[in-house]
Design a protein around this motif. Structure first.
Motif, PDB file in Angstrom:
ATOM      1  N   ASN A   1      10.184  -5.625  10.207  1.00 50.88           N
ATOM      2  CA  ASN A   1       9.456  -6.863   9.926  1.00 50.88           C
ATOM      3  C   ASN A   1       8.122  -6.824  10.681  1.00 50.88           C
ATOM      4  O   ASN A   1       7.949  -5.988  11.579  1.00 50.88           O
ATOM      5  CB  ASN A   1      10.299  -8.086  10.323  1.00 50.88           C
ATOM      6  CG  ASN A   1      10.621  -8.141  11.808  1.00 50.88           C
ATOM      7  OD1 ASN A   1       9.784  -8.544  12.615  1.00 50.88           O
ATOM      8  ND2 ASN A   1      11.819  -7.726  12.189  1.00 50.88           N
ATOM      9  N   PRO A   2       7.166  -7.645  10.324  1.00 56.12           N
ATOM     10  CA  PRO A   2       7.301  -8.762   9.395  1.00 56.12           C
ATOM     11  C   PRO A   2       7.205  -8.336   7.928  1.00 56.12           C
ATOM     12  O   PRO A   2       6.404  -7.462   7.589  1.00 56.12           O
ATOM     13  CB  PRO A   2       6.119  -9.658   9.747  1.00 56.12           C
ATOM     14  CG  PRO A   2       5.073  -8.705  10.233  1.00 56.12           C
ATOM     15  CD  PRO A   2       5.828  -7.630  10.971  1.00 56.12           C
ATOM     16  N   LEU A   3       8.036  -8.944   7.108  1.00 54.85           N
ATOM     17  CA  LEU A   3       7.919  -8.817   5.661  1.00 54.85           C
ATOM     18  C   LEU A   3       6.862  -9.824   5.211  1.00 54.85           C
ATOM     19  O   LEU A   3       6.892 -10.982   5.618  1.00 54.85           O
ATOM     20  CB  LEU A   3       9.259  -9.113   4.994  1.00 54.85           C
ATOM     21  CG  LEU A   3       9.343  -8.970   3.461  1.00 54.85           C
ATOM     22  CD1 LEU A   3      10.782  -8.643   3.053  1.00 54.85           C
ATOM     23  CD2 LEU A   3       8.907 -10.243   2.732  1.00 54.85           C
ATOM     24  N   THR A   4       5.912  -9.370   4.420  1.00 59.18           N
ATOM     25  CA  THR A   4       4.816 -10.243   4.005  1.00 59.18           C
ATOM     26  C   THR A   4       4.886 -10.671   2.540  1.00 59.18           C
ATOM     27  O   THR A   4       4.343 -11.715   2.172  1.00 59.18           O
ATOM     28  CB  THR A   4       3.461  -9.559   4.247  1.00 59.18           C
ATOM     29  OG1 THR A   4       3.488  -8.237   3.700  1.00 59.18           O
ATOM     30  CG2 THR A   4       3.175  -9.474   5.745  1.00 59.18           C
TER      31      THR A   4
ATOM     32  N   VAL B   1      13.540  -4.199  -7.113  1.00 61.45           N
ATOM     33  CA  VAL B   1      12.745  -5.121  -6.312  1.00 61.45           C
ATOM     34  C   VAL B   1      12.009  -4.312  -5.252  1.00 61.45           C
ATOM     35  O   VAL B   1      12.487  -3.257  -4.811  1.00 61.45           O
ATOM     36  CB  VAL B   1      13.593  -6.234  -5.657  1.00 61.45           C
ATOM     37  CG1 VAL B   1      14.297  -7.063  -6.706  1.00 61.45           C
ATOM     38  CG2 VAL B   1      14.588  -5.652  -4.668  1.00 61.45           C
ATOM     39  N   ALA B   2      10.852  -4.796  -4.849  1.00 71.53           N
ATOM     40  CA  ALA B   2      10.050  -4.112  -3.830  1.00 71.53           C
ATOM     41  C   ALA B   2       9.598  -5.132  -2.802  1.00 71.53           C
ATOM     42  O   ALA B   2       9.311  -6.282  -3.128  1.00 71.53           O
ATOM     43  CB  ALA B   2       8.839  -3.430  -4.456  1.00 71.53           C
ATOM     44  N   ALA B   3       9.546  -4.691  -1.551  1.00 78.64           N
ATOM     45  CA  ALA B   3       9.072  -5.555  -0.473  1.00 78.64           C
ATOM     46  C   ALA B   3       8.021  -4.814   0.340  1.00 78.64           C
ATOM     47  O   ALA B   3       8.102  -3.596   0.517  1.00 78.64           O
ATOM     48  CB  ALA B   3      10.226  -5.974   0.423  1.00 78.64           C
ATOM     49  N   MET B   4       7.042  -5.552   0.833  1.00 79.43           N
ATOM     50  CA  MET B   4       6.035  -5.006   1.733  1.00 79.43           C
ATOM     51  C   MET B   4       6.364  -5.471   3.150  1.00 79.43           C
ATOM     52  O   MET B   4       6.433  -6.669   3.420  1.00 79.43           O
ATOM     53  CB  MET B   4       4.639  -5.487   1.329  1.00 79.43           C
ATOM     54  CG  MET B   4       3.525  -5.076   2.293  1.00 79.43           C
ATOM     55  SD  MET B   4       3.263  -3.297   2.366  1.00 79.43           S
ATOM     56  CE  MET B   4       2.420  -3.028   0.793  1.00 79.43           C
ATOM     57  N   ALA B   5       6.612  -4.522   4.062  1.00 78.52           N
ATOM     58  CA  ALA B   5       6.903  -4.847   5.456  1.00 78.52           C
ATOM     59  C   ALA B   5       6.257  -3.796   6.350  1.00 78.52           C
ATOM     60  O   ALA B   5       6.488  -2.598   6.169  1.00 78.52           O
ATOM     61  CB  ALA B   5       8.410  -4.903   5.701  1.00 78.52           C
TER      62      ALA B   5
ATOM     63  N   ASP C   1      -1.688   1.753   7.138  1.00 78.98           N
ATOM     64  CA  ASP C   1      -1.439   2.138   8.523  1.00 78.98           C
ATOM     65  C   ASP C   1      -1.133   0.960   9.431  1.00 78.98           C
ATOM     66  O   ASP C   1      -0.379   1.093  10.400  1.00 78.98           O
ATOM     67  CB  ASP C   1      -2.649   2.899   9.082  1.00 78.98           C
ATOM     68  CG  ASP C   1      -2.833   4.243   8.409  1.00 78.98           C
ATOM     69  OD1 ASP C   1      -1.847   4.773   7.875  1.00 78.98           O
ATOM     70  OD2 ASP C   1      -3.975   4.758   8.422  1.00 78.98           O
ATOM     71  N   GLU C   2      -1.708  -0.188   9.147  1.00 76.54           N
ATOM     72  CA  GLU C   2      -1.528  -1.322  10.048  1.00 76.54           C
ATOM     73  C   GLU C   2      -0.545  -2.348   9.495  1.00 76.54           C
ATOM     74  O   GLU C   2       0.529  -2.550  10.037  1.00 76.54           O
ATOM     75  CB  GLU C   2      -2.878  -1.979  10.344  1.00 76.54           C
ATOM     76  CG  GLU C   2      -3.814  -1.078  11.148  1.00 76.54           C
ATOM     77  CD  GLU C   2      -5.126  -1.763  11.470  1.00 76.54           C
ATOM     78  OE1 GLU C   2      -5.261  -2.979  11.208  1.00 76.54           O
ATOM     79  OE2 GLU C   2      -6.034  -1.075  11.982  1.00 76.54           O
ATOM     80  N   CYS C   3      -0.891  -2.984   8.408  1.00 71.23           N
ATOM     81  CA  CYS C   3      -0.032  -4.034   7.858  1.00 71.23           C
ATOM     82  C   CYS C   3      -0.359  -4.224   6.386  1.00 71.23           C
ATOM     83  O   CYS C   3      -1.503  -4.047   5.973  1.00 71.23           O
ATOM     84  CB  CYS C   3      -0.244  -5.342   8.618  1.00 71.23           C
ATOM     85  SG  CYS C   3       0.821  -6.693   8.088  1.00 71.23           S
ATOM     86  N   GLY C   4       0.633  -4.560   5.603  1.00 69.66           N
ATOM     87  CA  GLY C   4       0.411  -4.823   4.188  1.00 69.66           C
ATOM     88  C   GLY C   4       0.388  -6.311   3.905  1.00 69.66           C
ATOM     89  O   GLY C   4       1.119  -7.087   4.520  1.00 69.66           O
TER      90      GLY C   4
END
Length: 320
Positions: A206-209, A221-225, A248-251
């Motif tokens: 996490n964090p999941l965004t 299903v797809a998640a960005m974390a 590299d940093e966050c999505g």
């Protein structure tokens, strides 16, 4: 200043920064755009060369609607249609005052707005059930509220979680089921009629965004974390079938193409970088650096991905 990297095929330039936007995901209004600025919603239509070889890309601004609070997200209702008379445009927004606003317009003189109150913190996402029964709102107050569309948007079932709720997704082939994503990294599939969880998967990070549900295959299903995409096949949901580092940093966001199970678009940091990639062969179709993050959409039918970059809305044609 244009986005850098893969050049956009088409652009729309506005006078102010684009906060967020939505391209209608429905057949009868698929070229309808809502662009949210700081204090108003700009409604307009786009026309693409693929629709008429003798014509080029065109943007027609149809109507501006005053929005009294900073808008955080926007979503069109399934009843929206530009092929009926009078035209019907229904959309929901979530604002910095924790409220949801439901706007109705015929794109002429008849406009209404209804304000829905119930959340105690920022609303991150709003989404409409494809059957027009519910509007779901997902909030930092760790809840997802369902509003009954055919009952004057009276408050319906509320689902509570352990962390902020980042997104809720409905699927046209899974009536009565809602996919809900928590910031801590957990995804839940709920049967909203029985008000019960039927499936849970976890990113283990996490964090999941954000998360998305493939229109081509309701099992995907797809998640960005933390800058990585986690892809599940819900028919075999013990572990993700793919786990790819995209940023590299966050999505910020991930969205499936409506034309493919495995082609996804993402935006993430450093800076604000758009990427379109095939999850199986890892081949990048598009990579472009944006000035600011302001949302991401796919066209309902045509092979275009759309992203906001400061005051511009940029359209990239994707090869399939």
């Amino acid at each position: 200043m244009d986005a850098k990297g893969s050049p956009a095929n088409h652009t729309i330039t506005l006078l102010d920064e684009i906060v967020t936007f939505e391209l209608s995901p429905y057949e009868w209004s698929q070229n309808l755009l809502c662009i949210a600025l700081v204090d108003k919603l700009v409604l307009g239509s786009v026309h693409f060369p693929e629709e008429d070889e003798d014509d080029g890309f065109k943007w027609q601004q149809l109507k501006d609607i005053y929005h009294e609070c900073y808008p955080r997200c926007v979503a069109f209702a399934p009843e929206t249609s530009l092929v009926v008379i009078p035209k019907v445009v229904v959309l929901a927004t979530a604002s910095s005052d924790y409220r949801i606003r439901v706007f109705k317009s015929d794109l002429e003189e008849n406009d209404t707005v209804q304000i829905l109150e119930g959340h105690r913190s920022y609303v991150n996402h709003v989404s409409w059930d494809h059957d027009g029964e519910f509007l779901a709102s997902c909030s930092d107050d760790k809840s997802c509220i369902l509003w009954k569309c055919k009952d004057g948007f009276r408050r319906g079932p509320t689902f509570c979680f352990q962390s902020a709720v980042m997104a809720g997704k409905w699927h046209p082939e899974e009536p009565g089921h809602l996919l809900i994503a928590e910031k801590l990294g957990t995804l839940h599939v709920y049967n909203v009629l029985q008000e019960s969880s039927v499936l849970t998967v976890d990113t283990d990070t996490n964090p999941l965004t954000y998360m998305d549900w493939s229109l081509n295959n309701s099992s995907y299903v797809a998640a960005m974390a933390c800058g990585s995409i986690h892809l599940w096949d819900l028919q075999n949901s013990n572990w993700p079938v793919e786990n790819n580092v995209m940023h590299d940093e966050c999505g910020h966001i991930v969205k499936f193409s409506p034309r493919s199970d495995y082609i996804v678009a993402t935006i993430g940091r450093p800076n604000a970088t758009l990427k379109v990639i095939h999850m199986k062969n890892k081949l990048a179709q598009i990579e472009a650096k944006l000035l600011l993050y302001g949302g991401l959409c796919w066209h309902y039918q045509l092979p275009y991905v759309v992203a906001a970059s400061d005051r511009q809305l940029c359209f990239w044609k994707v090869s399939f």
